[in-house]
Design an enzyme around this catalytic site. Structure first.
Site, PDB file in Angstrom:
ATOM      1  N   GLY A 227      12.109  20.319 -15.878  1.00  0.00           N
ATOM      2  CA  GLY A 227      11.033  20.899 -16.662  1.00  0.00           C
ATOM      3  C   GLY A 227      11.298  22.240 -17.304  1.00  0.00           C
ATOM      4  O   GLY A 227      10.382  22.844 -17.844  1.00  0.00           O
ATOM      5  N   GLU A 268      16.441  19.185 -11.083  1.00  0.00           N
ATOM      6  CA  GLU A 268      16.656  17.905 -11.771  1.00  0.00           C
ATOM      7  C   GLU A 268      16.374  18.046 -13.252  1.00  0.00           C
ATOM      8  O   GLU A 268      15.462  17.413 -13.777  1.00  0.00           O
ATOM      9  CB  GLU A 268      15.685  16.853 -11.238  1.00  0.00           C
ATOM     10  CG  GLU A 268      15.763  16.594  -9.786  1.00  0.00           C
ATOM     11  CD  GLU A 268      14.482  15.939  -9.280  1.00  0.00           C
ATOM     12  OE1 GLU A 268      13.496  15.863 -10.030  1.00  0.00           O
ATOM     13  OE2 GLU A 268      14.490  15.527  -8.133  1.00  0.00           O
ATOM     14  N   PRO A 269      17.135  18.862 -13.955  1.00  0.00           N
ATOM     15  CA  PRO A 269      16.836  19.045 -15.376  1.00  0.00           C
ATOM     16  C   PRO A 269      17.277  17.852 -16.204  1.00  0.00           C
ATOM     17  O   PRO A 269      18.321  17.251 -15.943  1.00  0.00           O
ATOM     18  CB  PRO A 269      17.659  20.288 -15.751  1.00  0.00           C
ATOM     19  CG  PRO A 269      18.763  20.342 -14.754  1.00  0.00           C
ATOM     20  CD  PRO A 269      18.297  19.648 -13.508  1.00  0.00           C
ATOM     21  N   ARG A 307       9.407  10.603 -29.869  1.00  0.00           N
ATOM     22  CA  ARG A 307       8.743  11.835 -29.431  1.00  0.00           C
ATOM     23  C   ARG A 307       7.724  12.422 -30.412  1.00  0.00           C
ATOM     24  O   ARG A 307       6.651  12.848 -29.985  1.00  0.00           O
ATOM     25  CB  ARG A 307       9.783  12.898 -29.050  1.00  0.00           C
ATOM     26  CG  ARG A 307      10.660  12.474 -27.852  1.00  0.00           C
ATOM     27  CD  ARG A 307      11.550  13.597 -27.352  1.00  0.00           C
ATOM     28  NE  ARG A 307      10.814  14.562 -26.556  1.00  0.00           N
ATOM     29  CZ  ARG A 307      10.389  15.724 -26.965  1.00  0.00           C
ATOM     30  NH1 ARG A 307      10.672  16.137 -28.172  1.00  0.00           N
ATOM     31  NH2 ARG A 307       9.702  16.501 -26.186  1.00  0.00           N
ATOM     32  N   TYR A 311       4.415  12.312 -28.367  1.00  0.00           N
ATOM     33  CA  TYR A 311       4.068  13.596 -27.746  1.00  0.00           C
ATOM     34  C   TYR A 311       3.661  14.651 -28.771  1.00  0.00           C
ATOM     35  O   TYR A 311       3.499  15.812 -28.421  1.00  0.00           O
ATOM     36  CB  TYR A 311       5.263  14.154 -26.966  1.00  0.00           C
ATOM     37  CG  TYR A 311       5.807  13.252 -25.888  1.00  0.00           C
ATOM     38  CD1 TYR A 311       5.008  12.830 -24.838  1.00  0.00           C
ATOM     39  CD2 TYR A 311       7.135  12.828 -25.923  1.00  0.00           C
ATOM     40  CE1 TYR A 311       5.512  12.012 -23.844  1.00  0.00           C
ATOM     41  CE2 TYR A 311       7.649  12.019 -24.923  1.00  0.00           C
ATOM     42  CZ  TYR A 311       6.842  11.613 -23.885  1.00  0.00           C
ATOM     43  OH  TYR A 311       7.346  10.813 -22.898  1.00  0.00           O
ATOM     44  N   CYS A 337       6.346   0.105 -39.990  1.00  0.00           N
ATOM     45  CA  CYS A 337       5.103  -0.222 -40.682  1.00  0.00           C
ATOM     46  C   CYS A 337       3.870   0.154 -39.877  1.00  0.00           C
ATOM     47  O   CYS A 337       3.115  -0.692 -39.410  1.00  0.00           O
ATOM     48  CB  CYS A 337       5.109  -1.677 -41.099  1.00  0.00           C
ATOM     49  SG  CYS A 337       6.260  -1.897 -42.464  1.00  0.00           S
ATOM     50  N   TYR A 365      15.349  12.102 -24.272  1.00  0.00           N
ATOM     51  CA  TYR A 365      14.252  11.186 -24.564  1.00  0.00           C
ATOM     52  C   TYR A 365      14.283  10.702 -26.020  1.00  0.00           C
ATOM     53  O   TYR A 365      13.252  10.461 -26.633  1.00  0.00           O
ATOM     54  CB  TYR A 365      12.893  11.819 -24.206  1.00  0.00           C
ATOM     55  CG  TYR A 365      12.908  12.407 -22.818  1.00  0.00           C
ATOM     56  CD1 TYR A 365      12.916  11.573 -21.711  1.00  0.00           C
ATOM     57  CD2 TYR A 365      13.000  13.784 -22.615  1.00  0.00           C
ATOM     58  CE1 TYR A 365      12.993  12.093 -20.426  1.00  0.00           C
ATOM     59  CE2 TYR A 365      13.077  14.314 -21.327  1.00  0.00           C
ATOM     60  CZ  TYR A 365      13.070  13.467 -20.243  1.00  0.00           C
ATOM     61  OH  TYR A 365      13.153  13.976 -18.979  1.00  0.00           O
TER      62      TYR A 365
HETATM   63  C1  LIG Z   1      11.512  13.382 -15.955  1.00  0.00           C
HETATM   64  C2  LIG Z   1      11.862  14.026 -14.667  1.00  0.00           C
HETATM   65  C3  LIG Z   1      12.689  15.151 -14.652  1.00  0.00           C
HETATM   66  C4  LIG Z   1      13.243  15.822 -15.898  1.00  0.00           C
HETATM   67  O1  LIG Z   1      12.293  16.500 -16.653  1.00  0.00           O
HETATM   68  P1  LIG Z   1      12.798  17.412 -17.891  1.00  0.00           P
HETATM   69  O2  LIG Z   1      11.551  17.913 -18.494  1.00  0.00           O
HETATM   70  O3  LIG Z   1      13.569  16.531 -18.815  1.00  0.00           O
HETATM   71  O4  LIG Z   1      13.640  18.491 -17.325  1.00  0.00           O
HETATM   72  C5  LIG Z   1      13.027  15.669 -13.409  1.00  0.00           C
HETATM   73  N1  LIG Z   1      12.571  15.128 -12.257  1.00  0.00           N
HETATM   74  C6  LIG Z   1      11.777  14.030 -12.251  1.00  0.00           C
HETATM   75  C7  LIG Z   1      11.328  13.464 -10.955  1.00  0.00           C
HETATM   76  C8  LIG Z   1      11.388  13.453 -13.448  1.00  0.00           C
HETATM   77  O5  LIG Z   1      10.585  12.378 -13.428  1.00  0.00           O
END
Ligand SMILES: *Cc1c(COP(=O)(O)O)cnc(C)c1O
Length: 410
Positions: A227, A268-269, A307, A311, A337, A365
């Protein structure tokens, strides 16, 4: 992407040459930019035992996964299929974390059989896990700290009515189950959503996670999810990763001292590692002036890059066929379309039919959310690494569209 010898280049390779060689539309990734991002994250957390678990779902091409592995990251997978891709790319089961949401217990069992750590995200599955494995299989628990973060409601996953994680308010219940089954909880996890701006949100999440962690003996790591916000627009505020690193590391070190053990800190980026590395190169099929605006219709759309429509995401667009001359305002639209706006009211160097446009921040994404809608082929993917370009996925063909269809006699 930078201008060299009057051409837009990645590592000396002109983007127009890529468009000519592989055709458009084409996804293009700067592998060295990905490596730089990994390094800057490592540097930000150099004072603690930090592990990166790249969020596979952002961009799951096998060559990208191999590149991550070479850079020393592990991976986070959200489906059995992603686990299979990661294994295929050479990751060992111990380097993979499985963070599913709303899956059948059979999938969780399958992941355990594959030797992958599971991150449990709800109480019923925690009980199933206890019944099936007791203390025999270590696990991680995903908590929801109810922090509102994230730029768009579809990617905010920490708030009170989010489906993700076990509510921190249910911690007592969790602890009862952990005790009853003598569960071996080695990790706690929070992922508060995408587009987290600053250290404060991380620290808020950290405090809640530390509080919960005090209740667990035998932890080995705390996982703060992904995130980190990356810049999509010029002037966007982005996560200052070095500052987040400094502040979160300090808080983490204090906690470890109190806990009495040097835990690992995991991240977990997805976006942070791959977003800016990626470009979707498209061709202007038509320039269409209307009383309201001038549309540029390109040979791609929401089938390849969802996206903007999904989003309301902002993606920068550059006319890489033109370096000078006047700028005009355009709305760049896809060929699908239905309403399919890629970028509205953007200033570009004057666009002519056949010009190639580069859509920026297409690494995360992008391809991973692409589809065959309108029965269009998905584009090829090209990786530029150390000055050379590699085709890492071919463009689809008609064969791919009909591959799994069985034709009945009528
Ligand atoms: C999607 C996700 C992420 C990555 O999020 P980013 O915004 O791309 O960094 C990390 N951990 C989990 C569990 C996710 O579902």
């Amino acid at each position: 992407m930078e201008i060299k010898n009057q051409r837009y280049c990645i590592q000396e390779i002109p983007l127009l040459d890529i468009a000519k060689k592989y055709g458009t539309p084409v996804y293009l990734y700067d592998g060295n930019k990905i490596l730089d991002q990994v390094e800057s994250l490592k540097k930000a957390f150099s004072g603690v035992k930090m592990k990166i678990k790249y969020a596979t779902k952002a961009l799951s091409n096998i060559s990208i996964l191999k590149l991550m592995r070479k850079a020393g990251t592990g991976v986070d997978a959200v489906s059995i299929e992603e686990i299979q891709l990661c294994l295929h790319a050479g990751f060992s089961p111990e380097e993979i974390m499985y963070t599913p949401n709303g899956v059948d217990f059979e999938e969780i069992k399958k992941a355990v059989e594959m030797g992958v750590m599971v991150n449990i995200d709800n109480i019923p599955m925690l009980e199933h896990f206890g019944t099936e494995y007791g203390h025999k299989v270590p696990l991680c628990i995903r908590l929801n700290p109810h922090i509102l973060a994230g730029g768009n409601s579809k990617i905010s996953v920490g708030h009170i009515d989010s489906k993700f994680g076990i509510s921190i308010l249910q911690l007592k219940h969790v602890l009862k189950i952990v005790q009853a089954y003598e569960l071996q909880v080695v990790g706690l996890h929070v992922h508060t959503g995408s587009d987290i701006l600053d250290a404060e949100v991380f620290l808020k999440g950290a405090e809640i996670l530390f509080d919960a962690a005090r209740e667990f003996k035998g932890l080995e790591f705390l996982d703060f999810g992904g995130g980190f916000k990356v810049g999509y627009k010029e002037g966007d505020i982005t996560t200052d990763i070095q500052e987040v690193g400094k502040k979160v590391s300090a808080a983490f070190r204090d906690f470890c001292k109190e806990y009495g053990k040097d835990l690992e800190i995991w991240f977990e980026p997805g976006k942070f590692l791959v977003s800016e590395s990626g470009y979707l190169l498209v061709k202007a099929n038509v320039v269409k002036p209307t009383p309201a605006t001038t549309f540029v219709g390109v040979d791609s759309g929401l089938n390849h890059l969802l996206r903007p429509m999904m989003y309301d995401a902002y993606h920068g667009v550059v006319n890489i066929s033109k370096l000078d001359g006047p700028e005009r305002v355009y709305t760049i639209v896809g060929y699908i379309c239905e309403t399919d706006t890629i970028a509205a009211d953007r200033k570009l160097r004057e666009v002519k039919e056949g010009d190639v446009l580069a859509i920026k921040n297409a690494g995360a994404y992008g391809y991973s959310m692409a589809s065959n809608y309108n029965s269009r082929y998905r584009p090829p993917e090209v990786l530029i690494l150390d000055g050379s370009d590699y085709l890492i996925r071919k463009r689809e063909t008609f064969e791919d569209l009909i591959r799994n269809q069985t034709v009945i006699e009528l």
